[in-house]
Design a protein around this motif. Structure first.
Motif, PDB file in Angstrom:
ATOM      1  N   LEU A 299       0.825  -1.206   0.000  1.00 11.41           N
ATOM      2  CA  LEU A 299       0.000   0.000   0.000  1.00 11.41           C
ATOM      3  C   LEU A 299       0.860   1.257   0.000  1.00 11.41           C
ATOM      4  O   LEU A 299       0.470   2.289  -0.560  1.00 11.41           O
ATOM      5  N   ASN A 300       2.008   1.175   0.679  1.00 12.66           N
ATOM      6  CA  ASN A 300       2.936   2.315   0.728  1.00 12.66           C
ATOM      7  C   ASN A 300       2.203   3.596   1.119  1.00 12.66           C
ATOM      8  O   ASN A 300       2.326   4.638   0.481  1.00 12.66           O
ATOM      9  N   SER A 301       1.419   3.484   2.199  1.00  6.90           N
ATOM     10  CA  SER A 301       0.588   4.606   2.635  1.00  6.90           C
ATOM     11  C   SER A 301       1.105   5.178   3.947  1.00  6.90           C
ATOM     12  O   SER A 301       1.533   4.423   4.832  1.00  6.90           O
ATOM     13  N   PRO A 302       1.059   6.493   4.116  1.00  6.73           N
ATOM     14  CA  PRO A 302       1.439   7.088   5.409  1.00  6.73           C
ATOM     15  C   PRO A 302       0.419   6.791   6.507  1.00  6.73           C
ATOM     16  O   PRO A 302       0.696   7.018   7.680  1.00  6.73           O
ATOM     17  N   LEU A 303      -0.749   6.288   6.119  1.00  2.08           N
ATOM     18  CA  LEU A 303      -1.789   6.001   7.116  1.00  2.08           C
ATOM     19  C   LEU A 303      -1.484   4.756   7.920  1.00  2.08           C
ATOM     20  O   LEU A 303      -1.834   4.669   9.098  1.00  2.08           O
ATOM     21  N   CYS A 304      -0.873   3.746   7.296  1.00  2.00           N
ATOM     22  CA  CYS A 304      -0.515   2.544   8.034  1.00  2.00           C
ATOM     23  C   CYS A 304       0.732   1.939   7.405  1.00  2.00           C
ATOM     24  O   CYS A 304       0.919   1.999   6.190  1.00  2.00           O
ATOM     25  N   SER A 305       1.567   1.344   8.251  1.00  2.56           N
ATOM     26  CA  SER A 305       2.817   0.775   7.783  1.00  2.56           C
ATOM     27  C   SER A 305       3.131  -0.481   8.574  1.00  2.56           C
ATOM     28  O   SER A 305       2.463  -0.802   9.568  1.00  2.56           O
ATOM     29  N   ILE A 306       4.168  -1.178   8.155  1.00  2.00           N
ATOM     30  CA  ILE A 306       4.504  -2.458   8.759  1.00  2.00           C
ATOM     31  C   ILE A 306       6.011  -2.655   8.717  1.00  2.00           C
ATOM     32  O   ILE A 306       6.689  -2.170   7.805  1.00  2.00           O
ATOM     33  N   SER A 307       6.533  -3.350   9.720  1.00  2.00           N
ATOM     34  CA  SER A 307       7.926  -3.809   9.676  1.00  2.00           C
ATOM     35  C   SER A 307       7.888  -5.299   9.348  1.00  2.00           C
ATOM     36  O   SER A 307       7.567  -6.124  10.216  1.00  2.00           O
ATOM     37  N   LEU A 308       8.185  -5.637   8.097  1.00  2.00           N
ATOM     38  CA  LEU A 308       8.110  -7.040   7.691  1.00  2.00           C
ATOM     39  C   LEU A 308       9.053  -7.916   8.494  1.00  2.00           C
ATOM     40  O   LEU A 308       8.760  -9.091   8.762  1.00  2.00           O
ATOM     41  N   ALA A 309      10.186  -7.384   8.888  1.00  2.00           N
ATOM     42  CA  ALA A 309      11.157  -8.172   9.644  1.00  2.00           C
ATOM     43  C   ALA A 309      10.601  -8.614  10.996  1.00  2.00           C
ATOM     44  O   ALA A 309      11.047  -9.614  11.562  1.00  2.00           O
ATOM     45  N   ALA A 310       9.609  -7.870  11.502  1.00  2.00           N
ATOM     46  CA  ALA A 310       9.032  -8.194  12.808  1.00  2.00           C
ATOM     47  C   ALA A 310       7.904  -9.212  12.716  1.00  2.00           C
ATOM     48  O   ALA A 310       7.405  -9.677  13.741  1.00  2.00           O
ATOM     49  N   VAL A 311       7.473  -9.560  11.510  1.00  2.00           N
ATOM     50  CA  VAL A 311       6.384 -10.535  11.344  1.00  2.00           C
ATOM     51  C   VAL A 311       7.006 -11.921  11.242  1.00  2.00           C
ATOM     52  O   VAL A 311       7.423 -12.360  10.171  1.00  2.00           O
ATOM     53  N   GLU A 312       7.072 -12.602  12.362  1.00  2.00           N
ATOM     54  CA  GLU A 312       7.731 -13.901  12.424  1.00  2.00           C
ATOM     55  C   GLU A 312       6.758 -15.062  12.578  1.00  2.00           C
ATOM     56  O   GLU A 312       7.094 -16.197  12.236  1.00  2.00           O
ATOM     57  N   THR A 313       5.581 -14.793  13.107  1.00  2.00           N
ATOM     58  CA  THR A 313       4.634 -15.887  13.345  1.00  2.00           C
ATOM     59  C   THR A 313       3.248 -15.484  12.866  1.00  2.00           C
ATOM     60  O   THR A 313       3.088 -15.129  11.711  1.00  2.00           O
ATOM     61  N   ASN A 314       2.242 -15.549  13.735  1.00  2.00           N
ATOM     62  CA  ASN A 314       0.850 -15.334  13.324  1.00  2.00           C
ATOM     63  C   ASN A 314       0.300 -13.969  13.699  1.00  2.00           C
ATOM     64  O   ASN A 314      -0.897 -13.730  13.564  1.00  2.00           O
ATOM     65  N   ILE A 315       1.148 -13.062  14.173  1.00  2.00           N
ATOM     66  CA  ILE A 315       0.697 -11.752  14.639  1.00  2.00           C
ATOM     67  C   ILE A 315       1.283 -10.666  13.755  1.00  2.00           C
ATOM     68  O   ILE A 315       2.481 -10.680  13.448  1.00  2.00           O
ATOM     69  N   VAL A 316       0.427  -9.729  13.351  1.00  2.00           N
ATOM     70  CA  VAL A 316       0.853  -8.580  12.554  1.00  2.00           C
ATOM     71  C   VAL A 316       0.491  -7.317  13.318  1.00  2.00           C
ATOM     72  O   VAL A 316      -0.673  -7.100  13.670  1.00  2.00           O
ATOM     73  N   MET A 317       1.495  -6.490  13.578  1.00  2.00           N
ATOM     74  CA  MET A 317       1.289  -5.200  14.225  1.00  2.00           C
ATOM     75  C   MET A 317       1.354  -4.102  13.169  1.00  2.00           C
ATOM     76  O   MET A 317       2.411  -3.860  12.583  1.00  2.00           O
ATOM     77  N   MET A 318       0.223  -3.463  12.901  1.00  2.00           N
ATOM     78  CA  MET A 318       0.175  -2.349  11.951  1.00  2.00           C
ATOM     79  C   MET A 318       0.422  -1.035  12.682  1.00  2.00           C
ATOM     80  O   MET A 318      -0.245  -0.743  13.684  1.00  2.00           O
ATOM     81  N   ASN A 319       1.353  -0.260  12.188  1.00  2.00           N
ATOM     82  CA  ASN A 319       1.613   1.064  12.741  1.00  2.00           C
ATOM     83  C   ASN A 319       0.678   2.071  12.082  1.00  2.00           C
ATOM     84  O   ASN A 319       0.643   2.177  10.857  1.00  2.00           O
ATOM     85  N   VAL A 320      -0.101   2.756  12.891  1.00  2.00           N
ATOM     86  CA  VAL A 320      -1.048   3.752  12.395  1.00  2.00           C
ATOM     87  C   VAL A 320      -0.474   5.117  12.699  1.00  2.00           C
ATOM     88  O   VAL A 320      -0.297   5.483  13.861  1.00  2.00           O
ATOM     89  N   GLY A 321      -0.122   5.872  11.664  1.00  2.00           N
ATOM     90  CA  GLY A 321       0.609   7.109  11.900  1.00  2.00           C
ATOM     91  C   GLY A 321       0.050   8.305  11.178  1.00  2.00           C
ATOM     92  O   GLY A 321      -0.983   8.255  10.514  1.00  2.00           O
ATOM     93  N   GLY A 322       0.760   9.397  11.309  1.00  2.00           N
ATOM     94  CA  GLY A 322       0.423  10.619  10.596  1.00  2.00           C
ATOM     95  C   GLY A 322      -0.548  11.525  11.321  1.00  2.00           C
ATOM     96  O   GLY A 322      -0.764  12.660  10.919  1.00  2.00           O
ATOM     97  N   GLY A 323      -1.181  11.026  12.400  1.00  2.00           N
ATOM     98  CA  GLY A 323      -2.132  11.845  13.129  1.00  2.00           C
ATOM     99  C   GLY A 323      -3.480  11.991  12.456  1.00  2.00           C
ATOM    100  O   GLY A 323      -4.368  12.665  12.966  1.00  2.00           O
ATOM    101  N   TRP A 324      -3.663  11.345  11.280  1.00  2.00           N
ATOM    102  CA  TRP A 324      -4.929  11.451  10.564  1.00  2.00           C
ATOM    103  C   TRP A 324      -5.911  10.372  10.989  1.00  2.00           C
ATOM    104  O   TRP A 324      -7.100  10.492  10.782  1.00  2.00           O
ATOM    105  N   LEU A 325      -5.401   9.304  11.571  1.00  2.00           N
ATOM    106  CA  LEU A 325      -6.235   8.131  11.830  1.00  2.00           C
ATOM    107  C   LEU A 325      -5.744   7.473  13.115  1.00  2.00           C
ATOM    108  O   LEU A 325      -4.557   7.200  13.266  1.00  2.00           O
ATOM    109  N   SER A 326      -6.655   7.219  14.046  1.00  2.00           N
ATOM    110  CA  SER A 326      -6.277   6.544  15.291  1.00  2.00           C
ATOM    111  C   SER A 326      -6.550   5.050  15.156  1.00  2.00           C
ATOM    112  O   SER A 326      -7.359   4.631  14.325  1.00  2.00           O
TER     113      SER A 326
END
Length: 406
Positions: A299-326
């Motif tokens: 998606l390459n969006s400033p609204l949400c991002s991901i660190s692929l290196a941190a996705v090792e098992t069944n959990i995905v943590m999405m970073n929600v940034g930019g102050g536009w969206l909580s």
């Protein structure tokens, strides 16, 4: 209909999937946790056919067999079936820390410290010394040794007795503790006469991710808990494993805490199915989680991002940034289904995720989530992010979820 067919041709929707009416029940993809699973058909059959007895008397054959199987898989002498992993962890603390006021060391964000109601303090009378968690779920061992050495040399500090680890580490996003790190913890514990307990609620995820047998992980521990109602998909239950003498004492503490069960074979039967299917199930969960994470990156969006290196098992943590969206707003937009969405995509999909922190949303894969569900969740996230971006580009705030929707 044409919109849906066009989306399939472009590869955005699973082939063979038809449109859903705007007012119809949406397809729900529940990624809040791997605890939301329902027993599969094989588990239900096993539960119905389970041979049972009074487990408090040690007479439930299905429980006894599960305990033997789990002990072997975990490389321990014996295992004890308990209602929950929270109880298993508390029992471990109470068995390893025999003196009130003893001290255990663990990470500040550890499940045992944050999400288990302070049982170590409330019930066991044990003092917890927390250390800052590193991003990969470990903590600094030099700092740990400094604290242990200081406690050993002082007449005023609590007496250090136990180190608690969490593998996989939930708050770190399902990160796996490296084997060399575990070996270093074991060496430190041996130097100072401490025991090591592993909260292995998702230990099987760690083993699958590392391509090793669970016993290769637990060889560095004195005890380990394993949850059957998370990644393994059973309705309830956990085991606590360790040396024979430890498990004998654990039985007594389980009774003290009200964890003695009677005809528990109906639960143990489902747990065994989950345990036997673990490698196949968890490998699929990890693959699906990875595909979703790759979709976020694309998606390459400033609204949400991901660190692929941190996705090792069944959990995905999405970073929600930019102050536009909580995180709560993103969760609500993913949950809600609008007529606009159905008109554009031909689909009504409700994706449930968990607002983990002030800037993070968690999505967790489990046995009830297929590759098709994963693709639907990716498409829904893409739709939500695109709509937000379009309206932000126009200087507008997106319509609140559910407005004019189905």
């Amino acid at each position: 209909m044409l919109a849906a067919r066009g989306a399939v041709r472009r590869g955005r929707l699973p082939a063979g999937a038809g449109p859903v009416r705007p007012r119809g029940a949406p397809r729900t993809v529940d990624l809040r946790s791997d605890t939301v699973t329902r027993p599969c058909a094989g588990m239900r059959r096993a539960m119905a056919r389970a041979a049972v007895g009074d487990d408090d008397y040690g007479e439930d054959p299905t429980v006894n067999e599960l305990q033997r199987l789990a002990a072997g898989i975990l490389g321990m002498e014996e295992a004890l079936f308990v209602p929950t992993a929270t109880m298993a962890n508390l029992i471990a603390v109470m068995c390893h820390c025999r003196r009130r006021g003893g001290q255990l060391f663990l990470g500040r964000a550890a499940h045992l410290h944050v999400y288990e109601h302070g049982g170590a303090a409330q019930v066991a009378g044990v003092h917890s010394q927390v250390l800052p968690d590193l991003p990969d779920g470990t903590f600094d061992l030099e700092q740990l040794e400094l604290l242990v050495r200081e406690a050993h040399s002082s007449r005023y500090h609590p007496r250090p007795e136990l180190i608690c680890l969490e593998n996989t580490h939930s708050t770190a996003g399902g990160r796996v503790l490296p084997l060399p790190y575990l070996q270093q913890v074991r060496g430190l514990a041996d130097r100072y006469g401490l025991r090591v307990h592993m909260d292995g609620a998702r230990l099987m995820n760690a083993a699958v991710a590392q391509g090793v047998k669970p016993a290769q992980i637990t060889q560095f521990c004195d005890s380990v808990s394993l949850c059957f109602s998370k990644g393994l998909g059973a309705p309830a239950g956990a085991v606590l494993a360790g040396r024979r003498r430890f498990v004998a004492e654990a039985w007594r503490v389980r009774k003290l805490l009200g964890g003695g069960l009677r005809q528990a074979g109906v639960l143990a039967a489902a747990a065994r199915v989950g345990l036997e299917q673990a490698e196949e199930t968890l490998r699929r969960d990890h693959d699906n989680a990875r595909r979703f994470a790759e979709g976020i990156q694309e998606l390459n969006s400033p609204l949400c991002s991901i660190s692929l290196a941190a996705v090792e098992t069944n959990i995905v943590m999405m970073n929600v940034g930019g102050g536009w969206l909580s995180p709560p707003e993103l969760c609500e937009h993913l949950r809600a289904v609008s007529e606009e969405e159905v008109a554009e995509t031909g689909w009504a999909v409700s994706v449930l995720v968990f607002p983990w922190s002030a800037h993070t949303v968690r999505a967790t894969w489990h046995r009830d989530i297929s590759a098709r569900d994963t693709e639907l969740a990716k498409n829904k996230l893409e739709f939500v992010v695109r709509k937000w971006q379009e309206k932000l580009d126009l200087g507008l705030r997106p319509t609140p979820p559910g407005a004019g929707g189905a």
